[in-house]
Design an enzyme around this catalytic site. Structure first.
Site, PDB file in Angstrom:
ATOM      1  N   ASP A  93      -0.930  15.371   5.185  1.00  0.00           N
ATOM      2  CA  ASP A  93      -1.357  16.565   5.907  1.00  0.00           C
ATOM      3  C   ASP A  93      -0.411  16.793   7.077  1.00  0.00           C
ATOM      4  O   ASP A  93       0.468  15.981   7.346  1.00  0.00           O
ATOM      5  CB  ASP A  93      -2.813  16.466   6.342  1.00  0.00           C
ATOM      6  N   SER A  94      -0.581  17.908   7.765  1.00  0.00           N
ATOM      7  CA  SER A  94       0.399  18.295   8.779  1.00  0.00           C
ATOM      8  C   SER A  94       0.189  17.616  10.119  1.00  0.00           C
ATOM      9  O   SER A  94       1.074  17.617  10.971  1.00  0.00           O
ATOM     10  CB  SER A  94       0.354  19.807   8.990  1.00  0.00           C
ATOM     11  N   ASP A 147      -0.511  24.013  10.832  1.00  0.00           N
ATOM     12  CA  ASP A 147      -1.429  25.129  11.061  1.00  0.00           C
ATOM     13  C   ASP A 147      -2.419  24.760  12.146  1.00  0.00           C
ATOM     14  O   ASP A 147      -2.512  23.613  12.572  1.00  0.00           O
ATOM     15  CB  ASP A 147      -2.173  25.501   9.778  1.00  0.00           C
ATOM     16  N   GLY A 219      -9.848  25.120   6.864  1.00  0.00           N
ATOM     17  CA  GLY A 219     -10.878  25.620   7.754  1.00  0.00           C
ATOM     18  C   GLY A 219     -12.281  25.618   7.179  1.00  0.00           C
ATOM     19  O   GLY A 219     -13.159  26.322   7.683  1.00  0.00           O
ATOM     20  N   ASP A 269      -9.673  16.025  -1.200  1.00  0.00           N
ATOM     21  CA  ASP A 269      -9.566  14.743  -0.505  1.00  0.00           C
ATOM     22  C   ASP A 269     -10.746  14.625   0.445  1.00  0.00           C
ATOM     23  O   ASP A 269     -11.281  15.626   0.920  1.00  0.00           O
ATOM     24  CB  ASP A 269      -8.265  14.647   0.294  1.00  0.00           C
TER      25      ASP A 269
END
Length: 391
Positions: A93-94, A147, A219, A269
């Site tokens: 993930d980011s 994000d 989100g 996930d």
């Protein structure tokens, strides 16, 4: 390591999709559940057992790994795959969600986020460019754009501002990926917009025009409840390309998964299998089981006699109950292993049923033993959000 990233749709049953994602490190069968290996470890489970359970891919966390032991150090040591002894695909993930939920004294600007580490108080900056650089230093096969995960609840104006910031960061993430990325690696865009249809439409339209390798619905599972999550997927998933994988981040319960598969989602996930295992809760085909309950003190039955996973099949409930009461490390290890096994059996059953056109039967079987109400759903999703923060 030169095979290109690609997605192949093999069959459909309604909106449910059976597919394959090709990567240089192997094929990911979809729908797929990715065990969470936050800090280069799937908590309390040997990676050999994670693989033997049927996991094609695992997830690592950019935020945690950049803080400790550090992305540059992992790269120096040969990359994340070699470091943790996992030769299959890894998605990272980011780091944006953890920055927003874990970091102290964070400051959000157009450039990115500056924050104080929750570990040692050191100051860091995470931007779209740095997030992609870190993910490439780690060597992950599927990477996520940087994000802002819009909190819930949010007003329309708040969600709109957040979504458009994420779109601008998506463009910068793509540019950074072009600079740092290597052949065969993929970058996914993340659709934001809270539960507002018009914002999700705008986000999806602009992201798909950027031509990412895949798309995630972000989100969600942050407290909005299952009904709102499914409603959002109903109007969001059809906006995504049919020839690319679709990923619902941070989900979730068995009922969440079958409901999202019904709506065309391919990847999932969640920390739920291992987190629940560490706290004495097992997932079985007969429903959830609290092994700490005194009813199991002399119960010689396995967790699930129908399971192919040794953790569920070969240890008695009495023995696992004893291990928890004794505070033995082996207790959460067995239960976390068993839960990973159940989740992979669930995904295998889903894939088989889509191929055979009987997905509705599997969905009904899951819902029969994992029922939920609107009130329970909100609480479960809030708990999932809290557990993600603890990754």
């Amino acid at each position: 390591m030169t095979q290109p990233f690609s997605y192949k749709l093999l069959a459909q049953d309604g909106a449910a999709r059976l597919g394959e994602i090709a990567t240089p490190r192997g094929v990911i069968r979809t729908p797929a559940f990715m065990p969470v290996g936050t800090t280069a470890s799937v908590k309390a489970v040997f990676l050999d057992d994670v693989k033997a359970a049927g996991s094609d891919i695992i997830l690592g966390n950019t935020y945690h790994l950049m803080l400790r032991p550090g992305a540059e150090r992992i790269a120096k040591l040969g990359g994340l795959h070699s470091f943790m002894r996992w030769d299959g695909p890894i998605l990272t993930d980011s780091g944006g969600f953890q920055v927003m939920s874990l970091a102290q004294l964070r400051k959000l600007t157009e450039k990115g986020v500056t924050f104080r580490s929750h570990i040692d108080g050191a100051m860091y900056e995470l931007t779209p460019e740095r997030s992609i650089e870190v993910q490439n230093l780690l060597g992950s096969d599927i990477q996520m754009q940087f994000d802002e995960c819009t909190p819930f609840p949010a007003t329309f104006d708040e969600a709109e501002s957040s979504m458009r910031l994420s779109l601008r960061w998506a463009e910068r993430s793509l540019a950074a990926f072009a600079q740092y990325g290597r052949p065969g690696r993929a970058l996914f865009g993340i659709v934001q917009g809270s539960t507002f249809p018009e914002l999700r439409r705008e986000s999806a339209a602009k992201l798909t025009s950027m031509d990412f390798h895949g798309y995630s619905v972000g989100g969600l599972a942050v407290g909005e409840g299952q009904r709102a999550m499914f409603d959002t997927l109903d109007f969001t998933t059809p906006l995504l390309p049919t020839n690319k994988p679709r990923y619902l981040m941070g989900v979730g319960t068995p009922a969440d998964i079958v409901g999202a598969v019904e709506r065309g989602i391919d990847m999932f996930d969640c920390v739920m299998p291992t987190r629940s295992g560490r706290h004495g809760q097992a997932f079985t085909w007969a429903g959830k089981l609290n092994i700490k309950n005194a009813a199991h003190i002399e119960d010689l039955r396995p967790l699930d006699e129908t399971s192919t996973c040794p953790a569920s099949r070969d240890y008695s409930r009495a023995y696992i109950h004893h291990l928890f009461r004794s505070g033995e490390y082996l207790a959460p290890m067995i239960l976390s292993w068993a839960n990973i096994g159940f989740y992979q059996e669930l995904m295998a059953a889903i894939r088989k049923s889509i191929a055979e056109g009987t997905f509705a039967d599997v969905a009904a079987r899951v819902r029969a033993v994992y029922p939920s109400t609107v009130e329970d759903d909100a609480g479960a999703d809030a708990e999932a959000a809290r557990s993600l923060k603890s990754k």
